[in-house]
Every structure is written in C-alpha cells, then in structure tokens.
Design a protein around this motif. Structure first.
Motif, PDB file in Angstrom:
ATOM      1  N   PRO A  65      -9.166  23.388 -15.553  1.00 18.48           N
ATOM      2  CA  PRO A  65     -10.020  24.580 -15.558  1.00 18.48           C
ATOM      3  C   PRO A  65      -9.478  25.757 -14.742  1.00 18.48           C
ATOM      4  CG  PRO A  65     -11.298  22.616 -15.039  1.00 18.48           C
ATOM      5  CD  PRO A  65      -9.864  22.217 -15.019  1.00 18.48           C
ATOM      6  N   LEU A  89     -15.149  20.115 -16.359  1.00 15.97           N
ATOM      7  CA  LEU A  89     -14.796  19.074 -15.386  1.00 15.97           C
ATOM      8  C   LEU A  89     -13.469  19.398 -14.708  1.00 15.97           C
ATOM      9  CD1 LEU A  89     -15.575  16.204 -17.872  1.00 15.97           C
ATOM     10  CD2 LEU A  89     -16.881  16.602 -15.779  1.00 15.97           C
ATOM     11  N   GLN A  90     -13.440  19.257 -13.400  1.00 16.54           N
ATOM     12  CA  GLN A  90     -12.184  19.422 -12.660  1.00 16.54           C
ATOM     13  C   GLN A  90     -11.743  18.052 -12.161  1.00 16.54           C
ATOM     14  OE1 GLN A  90     -10.301  22.448 -11.627  1.00 16.54           O
ATOM     15  NE2 GLN A  90      -8.887  20.765 -11.197  1.00 16.54           N
ATOM     16  N   PRO A  91     -10.617  17.541 -12.680  1.00 14.78           N
ATOM     17  CA  PRO A  91     -10.164  16.227 -12.206  1.00 14.78           C
ATOM     18  C   PRO A  91      -9.918  16.245 -10.694  1.00 14.78           C
ATOM     19  CG  PRO A  91      -8.945  16.899 -14.152  1.00 14.78           C
ATOM     20  CD  PRO A  91      -9.750  18.092 -13.707  1.00 14.78           C
ATOM     21  N   GLY A 105     -18.348  19.424 -20.696  1.00 13.49           N
ATOM     22  CA  GLY A 105     -16.896  19.320 -20.576  1.00 13.49           C
ATOM     23  C   GLY A 105     -16.311  20.171 -19.472  1.00 13.49           C
ATOM     24  N   ALA A 134       5.294  13.236 -14.406  1.00 14.52           N
ATOM     25  CA  ALA A 134       5.090  12.264 -13.323  1.00 14.52           C
ATOM     26  C   ALA A 134       6.059  12.444 -12.156  1.00 14.52           C
ATOM     27  CB  ALA A 134       5.215  10.842 -13.885  1.00 14.52           C
ATOM     28  N   ARG A 149      -9.025  11.588 -19.883  1.00 16.79           N
ATOM     29  CA  ARG A 149      -9.013  13.017 -19.583  1.00 16.79           C
ATOM     30  C   ARG A 149      -9.906  13.832 -20.517  1.00 16.79           C
ATOM     31  NH1 ARG A 149      -5.836  14.698 -15.480  1.00 16.79           N
ATOM     32  NH2 ARG A 149      -3.864  13.607 -15.141  1.00 16.79           N
ATOM     33  N   LEU A 150     -10.147  13.336 -21.697  1.00 13.78           N
ATOM     34  CA  LEU A 150     -10.925  14.108 -22.662  1.00 13.78           C
ATOM     35  C   LEU A 150     -12.379  13.664 -22.725  1.00 13.78           C
ATOM     36  CD1 LEU A 150      -8.322  14.364 -25.566  1.00 13.78           C
ATOM     37  CD2 LEU A 150      -8.822  16.008 -23.765  1.00 13.78           C
ATOM     38  N   ALA A 151     -12.732  12.676 -21.902  1.00 13.78           N
ATOM     39  CA  ALA A 151     -14.107  12.177 -21.927  1.00 13.78           C
ATOM     40  C   ALA A 151     -15.056  13.243 -21.373  1.00 13.78           C
ATOM     41  CB  ALA A 151     -14.212  10.904 -21.096  1.00 13.78           C
ATOM     42  N   PRO A 152     -16.275  13.368 -21.955  1.00 15.30           N
ATOM     43  CA  PRO A 152     -17.265  14.296 -21.417  1.00 15.30           C
ATOM     44  C   PRO A 152     -17.892  13.724 -20.152  1.00 15.30           C
ATOM     45  CG  PRO A 152     -18.192  13.092 -23.262  1.00 15.30           C
ATOM     46  CD  PRO A 152     -16.759  12.650 -23.143  1.00 15.30           C
ATOM     47  N   GLY A 180      -1.014   8.904 -16.077  1.00 16.95           N
ATOM     48  CA  GLY A 180      -0.050   9.243 -17.116  1.00 16.95           C
ATOM     49  C   GLY A 180       0.888   8.103 -17.464  1.00 16.95           C
ATOM     50  N   LEU A 206      -0.757   5.688  -8.414  1.00 15.35           N
ATOM     51  CA  LEU A 206       0.296   4.828  -8.955  1.00 15.35           C
ATOM     52  C   LEU A 206       0.901   4.147  -7.731  1.00 15.35           C
ATOM     53  CD1 LEU A 206       1.751   4.052 -11.554  1.00 15.35           C
ATOM     54  CD2 LEU A 206       3.285   5.978 -11.224  1.00 15.35           C
ATOM     55  N   ARG A 207       0.208   3.069  -7.294  1.00 13.51           N
ATOM     56  CA  ARG A 207       0.543   2.470  -6.003  1.00 13.51           C
ATOM     57  C   ARG A 207       0.791   0.983  -6.124  1.00 13.51           C
ATOM     58  NH1 ARG A 207      -0.837   4.947  -1.466  1.00 13.51           N
ATOM     59  NH2 ARG A 207      -1.395   3.022  -0.413  1.00 13.51           N
ATOM     60  N   PRO A 212      -2.530  15.739 -22.520  1.00 11.69           N
ATOM     61  CA  PRO A 212      -3.318  16.256 -21.393  1.00 11.69           C
ATOM     62  C   PRO A 212      -2.659  16.063 -20.029  1.00 11.69           C
ATOM     63  CG  PRO A 212      -4.325  14.263 -22.296  1.00 11.69           C
ATOM     64  CD  PRO A 212      -3.233  14.661 -23.247  1.00 11.69           C
ATOM     65  N   ASP A 213      -1.892  14.974 -19.852  1.00 13.47           N
ATOM     66  CA  ASP A 213      -1.320  14.722 -18.528  1.00 13.47           C
ATOM     67  C   ASP A 213      -0.384  15.848 -18.105  1.00 13.47           C
ATOM     68  OD1 ASP A 213      -2.650  12.289 -18.081  1.00 13.47           O
ATOM     69  OD2 ASP A 213      -1.211  11.255 -19.371  1.00 13.47           O
ATOM     70  N   ARG A 273     -10.108  22.949 -20.741  1.00 12.26           N
ATOM     71  CA  ARG A 273     -10.770  21.649 -20.825  1.00 12.26           C
ATOM     72  C   ARG A 273     -10.060  20.611 -19.956  1.00 12.26           C
ATOM     73  NH1 ARG A 273     -12.834  17.881 -20.443  1.00 12.26           N
ATOM     74  NH2 ARG A 273     -13.929  16.434 -21.797  1.00 12.26           N
ATOM     75  N   ILE A 274      -8.717  20.730 -19.906  1.00 13.85           N
ATOM     76  CA  ILE A 274      -7.900  19.773 -19.154  1.00 13.85           C
ATOM     77  C   ILE A 274      -7.716  20.231 -17.705  1.00 13.85           C
ATOM     78  CG2 ILE A 274      -5.619  18.648 -19.042  1.00 13.85           C
ATOM     79  CD1 ILE A 274      -7.274  17.966 -21.545  1.00 13.85           C
ATOM     80  N   GLU A 323       0.835  -1.215   0.000  1.00 11.21           N
ATOM     81  CA  GLU A 323       0.000   0.000   0.000  1.00 11.21           C
ATOM     82  C   GLU A 323       0.863   1.256   0.000  1.00 11.21           C
ATOM     83  OE1 GLU A 323      -3.166   0.047  -0.433  1.00 11.21           O
ATOM     84  OE2 GLU A 323      -3.795  -1.990   0.097  1.00 11.21           O
ATOM     85  N   ARG A 324       1.704   1.384  -0.982  1.00 13.26           N
ATOM     86  CA  ARG A 324       2.658   2.489  -1.001  1.00 13.26           C
ATOM     87  C   ARG A 324       2.748   3.060  -2.417  1.00 13.26           C
ATOM     88  NH1 ARG A 324       8.168   0.370   1.033  1.00 13.26           N
ATOM     89  NH2 ARG A 324       6.900  -0.532   2.677  1.00 13.26           N
ATOM     90  N   ASP A 325       2.951   4.359  -2.511  1.00  9.10           N
ATOM     91  CA  ASP A 325       3.146   4.962  -3.830  1.00  9.10           C
ATOM     92  C   ASP A 325       4.421   4.408  -4.464  1.00  9.10           C
ATOM     93  OD1 ASP A 325       0.894   6.478  -3.833  1.00  9.10           O
ATOM     94  OD2 ASP A 325       1.868   8.293  -3.089  1.00  9.10           O
ATOM     95  N   ILE A 326       4.330   4.058  -5.735  1.00  7.01           N
ATOM     96  CA  ILE A 326       5.497   3.476  -6.409  1.00  7.01           C
ATOM     97  C   ILE A 326       6.642   4.481  -6.465  1.00  7.01           C
ATOM     98  CG2 ILE A 326       6.336   2.594  -8.624  1.00  7.01           C
ATOM     99  CD1 ILE A 326       3.570   1.307  -9.004  1.00  7.01           C
ATOM    100  N   ILE A 373      -0.451  -3.874  -8.575  1.00  4.87           N
ATOM    101  CA  ILE A 373      -0.362  -2.412  -8.490  1.00  4.87           C
ATOM    102  C   ILE A 373      -1.679  -1.779  -8.932  1.00  4.87           C
ATOM    103  CG2 ILE A 373       2.131  -2.423  -8.903  1.00  4.87           C
ATOM    104  CD1 ILE A 373       1.597  -1.452 -11.744  1.00  4.87           C
TER     105      ILE A 373
END
Lengths: 301, 113
Positions: free
Chosen positions: A251, B97-99, B95, A190, B85-88, B38, B105-106, A215-216, A248-249, A71-74, B31
């Motif tokens: 706001p 949306l605030q993630p 659209g 990342a 990320r681009l899905a409505p 990402g 990543l665990r 987008p990331d 969009r990515i 249970e730890r972040d990689i 994991i």
C-alpha cells in the motif's frame, strides 16, 4: 561453490571490461579477476565467520543425541555480506539501487537512457545475467563503468557477488550504483544485496496483473516503475488497475511512469534519483553534526 | 528455484555448527517459514534432499514450521493473520492491508548425534 549461498556455484564469473582480463577469460583460464567463487582472496568484506565458539569440546558422552538451538536466519550469511556492502557504500554516500523485473521489461534501456541524461552525476552499473556481457557492453557504450556478473545457472544476484563486483568499481562521492538483477520476478526478492532501495520495473506490455501474479516481488519494492508507457494505448494497458494491484500488495510504495521515447519521459525517475541522492547527503550531514556535537561535548567519537 | 540456494546456505551454516559443537550427524532440521517468505515448502524439501547429500545433513528430516502471514488492516485498525498475500482481511473481508510479518526464514533447532 560459493561459500555464501552456493547459488550457481563456481559458474559465477565477473567481467570488468578490462581488455587483458577478458582475453584470458575468453580462453577459459581462471585467474586473478575473472574468478570463479570457489577460492578465497583478499578483499575488504569479511566472509562472516562466527567467532562465538571456535574451540573444540570433548563431547565423548554425547552420543545419545541432543538438540542444538540455532534460532538464526537461514540467509544470515548473505545478510552479513549485504551489511558489509552497505557499509562500504555509505563511506562515499553512494546510493545503490537494486533493479528487479522480468526479462525484457526494459531495465537496460532505461539505464542507458538514464546515464545519458545524468550529466555530471557519478554513476556506475553492475549487470547481472546468466550469460553474456551484452548488457555491460551497452552500458559501457555510454562511457560509464560497468561490471558484468554472469551467474551461470544462478537465478539471482546475491550479496557475495555484488561485494566482488564493488571491488572493481570506483565509488565517487554521492554517486549512483545501479545493480541490474537477473531478469526474474521471483528469486531476486529474497536476497539483500546491500542496496539502499529496491526498484521493481514493470513494462506495460506485460499486463497490469503482474503484481498479483508475483506478489512477493512487489511486496519488497521501495519504488515501482512502469516502463514503455508510450505503448500503453496499443496493448490496452489499464494504468489505474495496475496501480490498484500494486497497492493491494504494497500500500505504501510509490508508482511512477516512464517512457524513453518521449522527450521528458524519464522526468519522474530522474527526480526520484535526485531525491535519493539528497537523502544520502542529508544522512551524512546528520552524522557529521552528531560527530561535531560529540567533539564539542568532549566525548571521543 | 532459489530454494536450492537457501538450502545450500542452511547446510553450510549447519556444517559450521557441526565443527563448532562437535556433532557428526543431523537427524532433524527444524525451520520456520512464514507465509510471506516467498519460498515453496515442496521446493525447499526437494532442495534440501539434493543439497544435503554427502554432508552432515545427509538423510536428515527437514521439518517446516509454517508461520502465518501478518498484516495490519486499515479498516479494522488491528493486526490480522492472512493465509496468503492476496487473502482478504478475515474480519471485514477488505483488502486494505499492510503486511507486517510472516517473512521469517529461520532455522530453529537441530536434533543431532
């Protein structure tokens, strides 16, 4: 191999710009400061050893197999080193900015022109590239201190590399530490470096749909800077569309436009830098006020 | 290809744990990867195979638990799940949306001998 994340392994080198060391580096004899990351040496961030369970047990009866919960972040090792960097930077109220973009967006040019206009504001630069010290040389030509990290095959900087680079930099009170990441709109997103803010740079020549394609990267941005805006009319860049794609990515992220070719073309960026320095000083004031209050209340700080 | 660095980090962590908890071989590594982390699961699987050679994880199976992307929809005023990320918004099709989650990543757990 880098003990933190293994990125690029022992290929990572750090060029401090000191003549003697560069000489030795040119001959390929690793020593002292032009180190590869394969060996340990003294510096003031810990390498994140866990102290939770450091005695060996006799597990003779365990051969049937078992489940070990982690249970730890990689990337927790990187996160610990980033926290160390952040603590070190906070000691001087320094503001570290992680600049990320695709190659050729104008990061180094923006930095060079920014440094020329910063006057007495303390500022140092950490440059990340796979190869060459060209960018650090361009920064040093402005009279500012720059450290070049070459990642070899590595596609991004990590907190470990930045921690070593910080050892070689004089951190002045409330100064700016610009970290120019490897030109890449994917991998650097990342990795926390210990920065205060992540700045994603997009030049108008790249097209306004970059935020949708990557987008990331835009999702982690604290500021988006549109560069080369003087070229916008020649490349049919639609600024409104670009802003809509960023929104969009992400706001809530502010978007500013700059051009190094215009007289006051960097003003929005320089204003933003001042805001960041101010915020760091305010944070320090709050901390000092809390310490004073604790002192008055008779509580050991 | 930062997935290789991520796998290296994962395997270093497991190697430390192997010394601490005295196990010799890992059969399964489980994991959790959020849709917004990402990382590409295929690249992770490839990176794991390469990075695990000659380590305590050599031959281990990497199980990737896919976690949804989460976002707050300003129109619906509630949290929704997104596939990318681009899905409505799955409810209103909007659209705005605030993630809010999905960047996990665990490493969850290991099956070891």
């Amino acid at each position: 191999m880098c003990v933190t994340c293994g990125c690029g392994g022992g290929e990572t080198t750090i060029d401090t710009g000191e003549p003697k060391r560069r000489h030795a580096h040119d001959h390929g004899h690793p020593h002292g400061h032009d180190h590869s990351h394969g060996h340990s040496h003294g510096h003031d961030h810990s390498h994140g050893q866990d102290h939770g369970h450091d005695h060996a047990h006799d597990h003779a009866g365990d051969h049937a197999g078992r489940t070990v919960a982690l249970e730890r972040d990689i990337l927790s090792a990187n996160a610990r080193l980033a926290a160390d960097n952040r603590r070190l930077l906070a000691k001087t109220s320094s503001i570290a900015l992680n600049l990320m973009s695709s190659p050729g967006s104008g990061k180094t040019t923006l930095l060079v022109e920014t440094l020329k206009r910063l006057g007495a504001v303390p500022a140092v630069v950490i440059e990340g590239d796979q190869q060459t010290s060209n960018d650090a040389e361009r920064i040093r030509a402005t009279g500012r201190k720059a450290i070049q990290i070459n990642t070899g095959k590595g596609c991004h900087l990590d907190a470990h590399m930045v921690g070593h680079a910080l050892e070689h930099l004089p951190l002045e009170p409330n100064g700016l530490v610009f970290i120019e990441n490897v030109g890449n709109l994917v991998c650097p997103a990342a990795f926390d470096l210990g920065e205060a803010r992540r700045v994603v740079i997009l030049s108008v020549t790249e097209g306004e749909d970059k935020p949708l394609k990557y987008p990331d990267m835009f999702a982690v941005a604290d500021l988006v800077v549109l560069t080369k805006t003087d070229l916008a009319p020649y490349v049919d860049f639609d600024g409104e569309a670009a802003r809509a794609h960023v929104a969009r990515i992400n706001p809530s992220v502010p978007v500013i436009e700059v051009s190094v070719r215009r007289e006051d073309g960097l003003k929005p960026w320089l204003d933003w830098l001042t805001t960041q320095r101010r915020a760091a000083l305010e944070a320090r004031r709050r901390q000092i006020e809390a310490e004073l209050a604790a002192l008055d209340a008779g509580v050991p700080a | 290809m930062h997935e290789l660095s991520i796998c290296q980090s994962l395997i270093d962590m497991i190697a430390d744990e192997a010394r601490r908890q005295a196990f010799n071989r890992v059969e399964v590594v489980r994991i959790e990867v959020g849709r917004f982390a990402g990382v590409e699961p295929g690249a992770l699987a490839f990176g794991f195979e390469v990075a695990s050679r000659g380590t305590v994880c050599d031959g281990a199976r990497l199980e990737i638990v896919d976690l949804p992307g989460l976002a707050y929809c300003f129109a619906c005023e509630e949290s929704v799940e997104l596939s990318d990320r681009l899905a409505p918004c799955p409810k209103c099709g909007g659209g705005r949306l605030q993630p809010t989650g999905g960047d996990e990543l665990r490493v969850k757990d290991l099956e070891v001998v």
